[in-house]
Design a protein around this motif. Structure first.
Motif, PDB file in Angstrom:
ATOM      1  N   GLY A   8      57.542  39.457  64.925  1.00 15.50           N
ATOM      2  CA  GLY A   8      56.678  39.452  63.749  1.00 15.50           C
ATOM      3  C   GLY A   8      57.176  38.588  62.604  1.00 15.50           C
ATOM      4  O   GLY A   8      56.535  38.542  61.551  1.00 15.50           O
ATOM      5  N   GLN A   9      58.296  37.888  62.790  1.00 15.78           N
ATOM      6  CA  GLN A   9      58.813  37.021  61.740  1.00 15.78           C
ATOM      7  C   GLN A   9      58.381  35.577  61.973  1.00 15.78           C
ATOM      8  O   GLN A   9      57.997  35.192  63.067  1.00 15.78           O
ATOM      9  N   LEU A  10      58.470  34.776  60.892  1.00 18.76           N
ATOM     10  CA  LEU A  10      58.198  33.333  60.959  1.00 18.76           C
ATOM     11  C   LEU A  10      56.861  33.046  61.627  1.00 18.76           C
ATOM     12  O   LEU A  10      56.740  32.174  62.490  1.00 18.76           O
ATOM     13  N   GLN A  11      55.835  33.802  61.225  1.00 22.02           N
ATOM     14  CA  GLN A  11      54.500  33.620  61.781  1.00 22.02           C
ATOM     15  C   GLN A  11      53.743  32.550  60.997  1.00 22.02           C
ATOM     16  O   GLN A  11      53.764  32.522  59.765  1.00 22.02           O
ATOM     17  N   ASP A  12      53.074  31.633  61.727  1.00 19.45           N
ATOM     18  CA  ASP A  12      52.168  30.704  61.062  1.00 19.45           C
ATOM     19  C   ASP A  12      51.058  31.496  60.375  1.00 19.45           C
ATOM     20  O   ASP A  12      50.598  32.521  60.891  1.00 19.45           O
ATOM     21  N   GLY A  50      65.182  24.164  62.688  1.00 23.64           N
ATOM     22  CA  GLY A  50      63.758  24.428  62.588  1.00 23.64           C
ATOM     23  C   GLY A  50      63.185  23.914  61.285  1.00 23.64           C
ATOM     24  O   GLY A  50      63.911  23.536  60.365  1.00 23.64           O
ATOM     25  N   MET A  51      61.873  23.894  61.226  1.00 24.52           N
ATOM     26  CA  MET A  51      61.158  23.388  60.059  1.00 24.52           C
ATOM     27  C   MET A  51      60.096  24.394  59.639  1.00 24.52           C
ATOM     28  O   MET A  51      59.481  25.055  60.469  1.00 24.52           O
ATOM     29  N   ALA A  52      59.910  24.496  58.315  1.00 19.82           N
ATOM     30  CA  ALA A  52      58.800  25.259  57.760  1.00 19.82           C
ATOM     31  C   ALA A  52      58.062  24.350  56.791  1.00 19.82           C
ATOM     32  O   ALA A  52      58.631  23.900  55.797  1.00 19.82           O
ATOM     33  N   GLU A  53      56.824  24.031  57.093  1.00 19.29           N
ATOM     34  CA  GLU A  53      56.019  23.160  56.243  1.00 19.29           C
ATOM     35  C   GLU A  53      54.967  24.001  55.531  1.00 19.29           C
ATOM     36  O   GLU A  53      54.156  24.677  56.163  1.00 19.29           O
ATOM     37  N   VAL A  54      54.994  23.947  54.186  1.00 17.79           N
ATOM     38  CA  VAL A  54      54.050  24.708  53.372  1.00 17.79           C
ATOM     39  C   VAL A  54      53.156  23.730  52.626  1.00 17.79           C
ATOM     40  O   VAL A  54      53.643  22.821  51.937  1.00 17.79           O
ATOM     41  N   THR A  55      51.853  23.880  52.758  1.00 17.12           N
ATOM     42  CA  THR A  55      50.889  23.040  52.048  1.00 17.12           C
ATOM     43  C   THR A  55      49.953  23.930  51.248  1.00 17.12           C
ATOM     44  O   THR A  55      49.638  25.051  51.662  1.00 17.12           O
ATOM     45  N   GLY A  56      49.503  23.436  50.108  1.00 21.15           N
ATOM     46  CA  GLY A  56      48.598  24.213  49.273  1.00 21.15           C
ATOM     47  C   GLY A  56      47.978  23.356  48.195  1.00 21.15           C
ATOM     48  O   GLY A  56      48.437  22.250  47.906  1.00 21.15           O
ATOM     49  N   ASP A  57      46.916  23.862  47.592  1.00 20.64           N
ATOM     50  CA  ASP A  57      46.254  23.138  46.514  1.00 20.64           C
ATOM     51  C   ASP A  57      45.587  24.134  45.569  1.00 20.64           C
ATOM     52  O   ASP A  57      45.400  25.311  45.893  1.00 20.64           O
ATOM     53  N   THR A  91      58.567  30.631  44.201  1.00 17.82           N
ATOM     54  CA  THR A  91      58.385  31.740  45.143  1.00 17.82           C
ATOM     55  C   THR A  91      57.117  31.512  45.957  1.00 17.82           C
ATOM     56  O   THR A  91      56.033  31.336  45.397  1.00 17.82           O
ATOM     57  N   VAL A  92      57.285  31.474  47.268  1.00 18.73           N
ATOM     58  CA  VAL A  92      56.147  31.362  48.178  1.00 18.73           C
ATOM     59  C   VAL A  92      55.938  32.727  48.819  1.00 18.73           C
ATOM     60  O   VAL A  92      56.851  33.267  49.447  1.00 18.73           O
ATOM     61  N   GLU A  93      54.754  33.289  48.635  1.00 14.84           N
ATOM     62  CA  GLU A  93      54.399  34.592  49.221  1.00 14.84           C
ATOM     63  C   GLU A  93      53.506  34.357  50.433  1.00 14.84           C
ATOM     64  O   GLU A  93      52.482  33.678  50.333  1.00 14.84           O
ATOM     65  N   PHE A  94      53.910  34.914  51.569  1.00 13.53           N
ATOM     66  CA  PHE A  94      53.171  34.712  52.806  1.00 13.53           C
ATOM     67  C   PHE A  94      52.211  35.873  53.050  1.00 13.53           C
ATOM     68  O   PHE A  94      52.456  37.016  52.618  1.00 13.53           O
ATOM     69  N   ASP A  95      51.127  35.579  53.769  1.00 14.51           N
ATOM     70  CA  ASP A  95      50.109  36.598  54.021  1.00 14.51           C
ATOM     71  C   ASP A  95      50.634  37.759  54.851  1.00 14.51           C
ATOM     72  O   ASP A  95      50.087  38.868  54.799  1.00 14.51           O
ATOM     73  N   THR A 142      47.970  28.266  40.891  1.00 18.54           N
ATOM     74  CA  THR A 142      48.284  29.138  42.022  1.00 18.54           C
ATOM     75  C   THR A 142      47.910  28.383  43.290  1.00 18.54           C
ATOM     76  O   THR A 142      46.742  28.309  43.669  1.00 18.54           O
ATOM     77  N   LEU A 143      48.924  27.766  43.909  1.00 24.42           N
ATOM     78  CA  LEU A 143      48.677  26.976  45.111  1.00 24.42           C
ATOM     79  C   LEU A 143      48.413  27.906  46.295  1.00 24.42           C
ATOM     80  O   LEU A 143      49.187  28.821  46.561  1.00 24.42           O
ATOM     81  N   ASP A 144      47.319  27.678  46.977  1.00 23.19           N
ATOM     82  CA  ASP A 144      46.922  28.516  48.109  1.00 23.19           C
ATOM     83  C   ASP A 144      46.789  27.619  49.333  1.00 23.19           C
ATOM     84  O   ASP A 144      46.103  26.594  49.289  1.00 23.19           O
ATOM     85  N   GLY A 145      47.480  27.982  50.426  1.00 24.35           N
ATOM     86  CA  GLY A 145      47.440  27.128  51.605  1.00 24.35           C
ATOM     87  C   GLY A 145      47.998  27.785  52.836  1.00 24.35           C
ATOM     88  O   GLY A 145      47.797  28.993  53.052  1.00 24.35           O
ATOM     89  N   ASP A 146      48.748  27.000  53.628  1.00 29.81           N
ATOM     90  CA  ASP A 146      49.223  27.471  54.923  1.00 29.81           C
ATOM     91  C   ASP A 146      50.692  27.130  55.113  1.00 29.81           C
ATOM     92  O   ASP A 146      51.218  26.190  54.504  1.00 29.81           O
ATOM     93  N   VAL A 147      51.344  27.904  55.978  1.00 33.34           N
ATOM     94  CA  VAL A 147      52.715  27.626  56.384  1.00 33.34           C
ATOM     95  C   VAL A 147      52.741  27.485  57.907  1.00 33.34           C
ATOM     96  O   VAL A 147      52.113  28.272  58.626  1.00 33.34           O
ATOM     97  N   ASP A 148      53.425  26.428  58.370  1.00 31.77           N
ATOM     98  CA  ASP A 148      53.548  26.173  59.804  1.00 31.77           C
ATOM     99  C   ASP A 148      55.022  26.029  60.150  1.00 31.77           C
ATOM    100  O   ASP A 148      55.739  25.237  59.526  1.00 31.77           O
ATOM    101  N   TYR A 149      55.464  26.773  61.151  1.00 34.95           N
ATOM    102  CA  TYR A 149      56.852  26.733  61.609  1.00 34.95           C
ATOM    103  C   TYR A 149      56.937  25.909  62.891  1.00 34.95           C
ATOM    104  O   TYR A 149      56.045  25.960  63.748  1.00 34.95           O
TER     105      TYR A 149
END
Length: 238
Positions: free
Chosen positions: A64-68, A1-8, A111-115, A39-46
Motif C-alpha cells: 500500500g505504499q508508494l502508490q501512483d 527510484g524516482m517520484a515525479e509530482v506534477t500539478g497546476d 509539503t506534498v499530500e497524497f490522496d 494549491t497545486l493539484d495533480g498526480d504522483v508517479d513512481y
C-alpha cells in the motif's frame, strides 16, 4: 527510484508601480508585486530502474505504499519590491542601477499530500533576499544600441542544513552583454547573453529516526553551480 509530482493551479495577485521624471535626463522607478497563494493539484508517479529497484518498488506497492495517484501542495510565491534609476549621461551613453527585494521567507516548507493519506515534507525556512545590478546602454549609431551589465544575487537558502538537492541554490554573480538592432524606426531585434557565476554550496542533510530525512538517508557534499543564458526577442512599434 524516482517520484515525479506534477500539478497546476490558478492564482491571483496585483502589481503596483510608479515612474518619476526627476530631471530631463534622470528618472526613478518603483514597483511592487504581491505574493500569490496556490494549491497545486495533480498526480504522483513512481518508477524504478533496474531489477533490484523495481523489486523494492513492487514490494512497497504491494503493502500500500508508494502508490501512483493524486496529490496536492500549497505554495505561496513571494512578494517582490523593485527600485530602479536611469540616467542619460551623454547623448549616447545611459547608466542604470537596480535593487530588488524578494520576500522568500514566505517559503517555509514544501509539503506534498497524497490522496492515499501519505505526505512528503521538506523544510525550507528560506530568508528574504536582495539583488543589486548596474548596467549601461551605448547608442553606437541610429541602428545599433549596445548593452552590458553586472549583478549580484543573494541566495534565500539559509545554510547547508536547509540546502536540498531539489534546489541547491547559492549566492551568485552574473555578467551580461547584448545589443539591439533597429533596421527601421519601428522594428527592433534584441539579442542577449548572461553568464551566472555561482558560489559553491555545501549540503548537509542528516537523517534521524524522527526527522523528515528518516527514509531518505544522509546527504553531504558540495554543489558547483554556473549557467549560460541566451535570449532573442523582436518588437514592432506601431
Amino acid at each position: 527510484g524516482m517520484a515525479e509530482v506534477t500539478g497546476d493551479d490558478w492564482g491571483y495577485g496585483y502589481t503596483l508601480g510608479a515612474l518619476f521624471q526627476a530631471t530631463e535626463r534622470t528618472r526613478l522607478g518603483i514597483s511592487y508585486r504581491s505574493e500569490v497563494e496556490l494549491t497545486l493539484d495533480g498526480d504522483v508517479d513512481y518508477s524504478a530502474d533496474g531489477p533490484t529497484a523495481q523489486a523494492v518498488l513492487a514490494g512497497a506497492q504491494a503493502t500500500g505504499q508508494l502508490q501512483d495517484g493524486g496529490g496536492k501542495a500549497e505554495i505561496t510565491t513571494p512578494a517582490n519590491l523593485n527600485l530602479g534609476i536611469y540616467h542619460q549621461l551623454t547623448d549616447r551613453l545611459a547608466l542604470m542601477a537596480n535593487a530588488e527585494w524578494t520576500e522568500w521567507s514566505s517559503f517555509e516548507e514544501l509539503t506534498v499530500e497524497f490522496d492515499n493519506g501519505g505526505q512528503s515534507t521538506t523544510t525550507e525556512n528560506w530568508d528574504d533576499t536582495w539583488a543589486f545590478s548596474v548596467g549601461a546602454n551605448y547608442q553606437l549609431n541610429r541602428q545599433w544600441l549596445l548593452r552590458a551589465g553586472l549583478g549580484i544575487d543573494e541566495s534565500p537558502v539559509p545554510d547547508s542544513e536547509h540546502r536540498t538537492p531539489r534546489v541547491p541554490d547559492a549566492d551568485r554573480r552574473w555578467a551580461t552583454l547584448g545589443a539591439t538592432w533597429m533596421p527601421t524606426s519601428n522594428l527592433g531585434v534584441t539579442a542577449g547573453y548572461m553568464h551566472v557565476f555561482g558560489d559553491d554550496g555545501d549540503i548537509d542533510q542528516n537523517a534521524t529516526p524522527t526527522n523528515e530525512n528518516a527514509s531518505r538517508g544522509n546527504l553531504s557534499g558540495t554543489y558547483e553551480v554556473e549557467a549560460d543564458v541566451f535570449a532573442l526577442s523582436m518588437d514592432y512599434r506601431f
